[in-house]
Design a protein around this motif. Structure first.
Motif, PDB file in Angstrom:
ATOM      1  N   UNK A  47       3.766 -16.646  18.281  1.00  0.00           N
ATOM      2  CA  UNK A  47       3.597 -17.892  19.026  1.00  0.00           C
ATOM      3  C   UNK A  47       2.330 -18.617  18.599  1.00  0.00           C
ATOM      4  N   UNK A  48       1.249 -17.872  18.516  1.00  0.00           N
ATOM      5  CA  UNK A  48      -0.016 -18.496  18.158  1.00  0.00           C
ATOM      6  C   UNK A  48       0.020 -19.050  16.747  1.00  0.00           C
ATOM      7  N   UNK A  49       0.684 -18.361  15.848  1.00  0.00           N
ATOM      8  CA  UNK A  49       0.743 -18.834  14.480  1.00  0.00           C
ATOM      9  C   UNK A  49       1.690 -20.007  14.320  1.00  0.00           C
ATOM     10  N   UNK A  50       2.748 -20.010  15.084  1.00  0.00           N
ATOM     11  CA  UNK A  50       3.750 -21.047  14.968  1.00  0.00           C
ATOM     12  C   UNK A  50       3.259 -22.384  15.463  1.00  0.00           C
ATOM     13  N   UNK A  51       2.293 -22.415  16.325  1.00  0.00           N
ATOM     14  CA  UNK A  51       1.970 -23.626  17.045  1.00  0.00           C
ATOM     15  C   UNK A  51       0.761 -24.429  16.628  1.00  0.00           C
ATOM     16  N   UNK A  52       0.179 -24.263  15.502  1.00  0.00           N
ATOM     17  CA  UNK A  52      -1.058 -24.943  15.180  1.00  0.00           C
ATOM     18  C   UNK A  52      -0.823 -26.142  14.297  1.00  0.00           C
ATOM     19  N   UNK A  53      -1.355 -27.315  14.669  1.00  0.00           N
ATOM     20  CA  UNK A  53      -1.120 -28.503  13.852  1.00  0.00           C
ATOM     21  C   UNK A  53      -2.123 -29.623  14.021  1.00  0.00           C
ATOM     22  N   UNK A  54      -3.360 -29.511  13.625  1.00  0.00           N
ATOM     23  CA  UNK A  54      -4.300 -30.621  13.698  1.00  0.00           C
ATOM     24  C   UNK A  54      -4.742 -31.011  12.310  1.00  0.00           C
ATOM     25  N   UNK A  55      -4.639 -32.289  12.018  1.00  0.00           N
ATOM     26  CA  UNK A  55      -5.201 -32.770  10.759  1.00  0.00           C
ATOM     27  C   UNK A  55      -5.328 -34.269  10.794  1.00  0.00           C
ATOM     28  N   UNK A  56      -6.277 -34.762  10.041  1.00  0.00           N
ATOM     29  CA  UNK A  56      -6.437 -36.192   9.901  1.00  0.00           C
ATOM     30  C   UNK A  56      -5.928 -36.561   8.516  1.00  0.00           C
ATOM     31  N   UNK A  88       5.346 -28.600   0.239  1.00  0.00           N
ATOM     32  CA  UNK A  88       6.375 -27.762   0.862  1.00  0.00           C
ATOM     33  C   UNK A  88       5.839 -26.796   1.915  1.00  0.00           C
ATOM     34  N   UNK A  89       4.573 -26.957   2.322  1.00  0.00           N
ATOM     35  CA  UNK A  89       4.027 -26.018   3.304  1.00  0.00           C
ATOM     36  C   UNK A  89       2.912 -26.677   4.106  1.00  0.00           C
ATOM     37  N   UNK A  90       2.501 -25.957   5.131  1.00  0.00           N
ATOM     38  CA  UNK A  90       1.357 -26.408   5.911  1.00  0.00           C
ATOM     39  C   UNK A  90       0.605 -25.199   6.449  1.00  0.00           C
ATOM     40  N   UNK A  91      -0.636 -25.431   6.783  1.00  0.00           N
ATOM     41  CA  UNK A  91      -1.465 -24.421   7.441  1.00  0.00           C
ATOM     42  C   UNK A  91      -1.612 -24.861   8.883  1.00  0.00           C
ATOM     43  N   UNK A  92      -1.434 -23.907   9.796  1.00  0.00           N
ATOM     44  CA  UNK A  92      -1.561 -24.247  11.200  1.00  0.00           C
ATOM     45  C   UNK A  92      -2.509 -23.279  11.890  1.00  0.00           C
ATOM     46  N   UNK A  93      -3.150 -23.774  12.933  1.00  0.00           N
ATOM     47  CA  UNK A  93      -3.979 -22.948  13.808  1.00  0.00           C
ATOM     48  C   UNK A  93      -3.316 -22.972  15.172  1.00  0.00           C
ATOM     49  N   UNK A  94      -3.133 -21.781  15.732  1.00  0.00           N
ATOM     50  CA  UNK A  94      -2.378 -21.659  16.978  1.00  0.00           C
ATOM     51  C   UNK A  94      -3.232 -21.029  18.071  1.00  0.00           C
ATOM     52  N   UNK A  95      -3.139 -21.605  19.263  1.00  0.00           N
ATOM     53  CA  UNK A  95      -3.807 -21.068  20.453  1.00  0.00           C
ATOM     54  C   UNK A  95      -2.794 -21.055  21.589  1.00  0.00           C
ATOM     55  N   UNK A  96      -3.180 -20.438  22.696  1.00  0.00           N
ATOM     56  CA  UNK A  96      -2.302 -20.450  23.865  1.00  0.00           C
ATOM     57  C   UNK A  96      -3.137 -20.520  25.134  1.00  0.00           C
ATOM     58  N   UNK A  97      -2.467 -20.787  26.228  1.00  0.00           N
ATOM     59  CA  UNK A  97      -3.150 -20.843  27.515  1.00  0.00           C
ATOM     60  C   UNK A  97      -3.160 -19.476  28.212  1.00  0.00           C
ATOM     61  N   UNK A 138      -4.533 -18.458  12.423  1.00  0.00           N
ATOM     62  CA  UNK A 138      -4.318 -19.446  11.368  1.00  0.00           C
ATOM     63  C   UNK A 138      -3.363 -18.835  10.353  1.00  0.00           C
ATOM     64  N   UNK A 139      -2.323 -19.581   9.979  1.00  0.00           N
ATOM     65  CA  UNK A 139      -1.290 -19.054   9.089  1.00  0.00           C
ATOM     66  C   UNK A 139      -0.712 -20.179   8.248  1.00  0.00           C
ATOM     67  N   UNK A 140      -0.196 -19.815   7.078  1.00  0.00           N
ATOM     68  CA  UNK A 140       0.533 -20.757   6.229  1.00  0.00           C
ATOM     69  C   UNK A 140       2.020 -20.661   6.546  1.00  0.00           C
ATOM     70  N   UNK A 141       2.659 -21.814   6.630  1.00  0.00           N
ATOM     71  CA  UNK A 141       4.082 -21.908   6.954  1.00  0.00           C
ATOM     72  C   UNK A 141       4.749 -22.676   5.828  1.00  0.00           C
ATOM     73  N   UNK A 142       5.845 -22.116   5.288  1.00  0.00           N
ATOM     74  CA  UNK A 142       6.546 -22.709   4.141  1.00  0.00           C
ATOM     75  C   UNK A 142       7.874 -23.284   4.615  1.00  0.00           C
ATOM     76  N   UNK A 143       8.138 -24.523   4.239  1.00  0.00           N
ATOM     77  CA  UNK A 143       9.430 -25.140   4.552  1.00  0.00           C
ATOM     78  C   UNK A 143      10.451 -24.643   3.537  1.00  0.00           C
ATOM     79  N   UNK A 144      11.534 -24.030   4.030  1.00  0.00           N
ATOM     80  CA  UNK A 144      12.552 -23.476   3.124  1.00  0.00           C
ATOM     81  C   UNK A 144      13.852 -24.264   3.140  1.00  0.00           C
ATOM     82  N   UNK A 145      13.952 -25.229   4.045  1.00  0.00           N
ATOM     83  CA  UNK A 145      15.155 -26.072   4.090  1.00  0.00           C
ATOM     84  C   UNK A 145      14.878 -27.294   4.933  1.00  0.00           C
TER      85      UNK A 145
END
Length: 124
Positions: free
Chosen positions: A8-17, A101-110, A117-124
């Motif tokens: 969950x924490x890895x899946x949910x991170x998305x901040x960038x300018x 084809x990928x992004x790095x995300x940082x994930x937190x939770x309440x 922080x994890x790299x996520x690759x788009x496969x389709x």
């Protein structure tokens, strides 16, 4: 439970300018955390996750709060699989870097102090 939290924490991170995050709002993605592969299917307002090529899935309602940040709220079937998950659980993901084809995300939770922080690759 630790695997779910980590995922969950890895899946949910998305901040960038100035990142092109919108192209990652829908599709099929793959991420690996400590030897565990998670396949993510993201469509409009729903995200499904499959761990280690399992047919068992967890499902979430996804809400984009800005171009590169989204939240995930577990759906009822996920609470049934993980009864110790807080009913108000929210995972927040910030995309911090993108490539073609990928992004790095940082994930937190309440519900946990862990930051992933994890790299996520788009496969389709």
């Amino acid at each position: 439970m630790h695997l779910l939290l980590t995922s969950l924490l890895l899946t949910l991170t998305s901040f960038s300018q100035n990142q092109d995050c919108k192209r990652f709002r829908n599709g099929t993605f793959k991420m690996e955390i400590k030897g565990t592969t998670t396949i993510i299917e993201r469509r409009e307002t729903t995200q499904l996750e499959y761990f280690n090529h399992s047919k068992i899935l967890t499902s979430y309602t996804i809400e984009w709060t800005d171009d590169c940040t989204y939240t995930l709220k577990p759906k009822e079937d996920t609470f049934k699989k993980y009864p110790n998950l807080p009913k108000d659980a929210i995972v927040t993901a910030r995309i911090t870097k993108t490539t073609d084809s990928s992004y790095t995300q940082t994930t937190t939770s309440n519900f946990h102090d862990m930051v992933v922080t994890v790299d996520v690759v788009k496969i389709n």
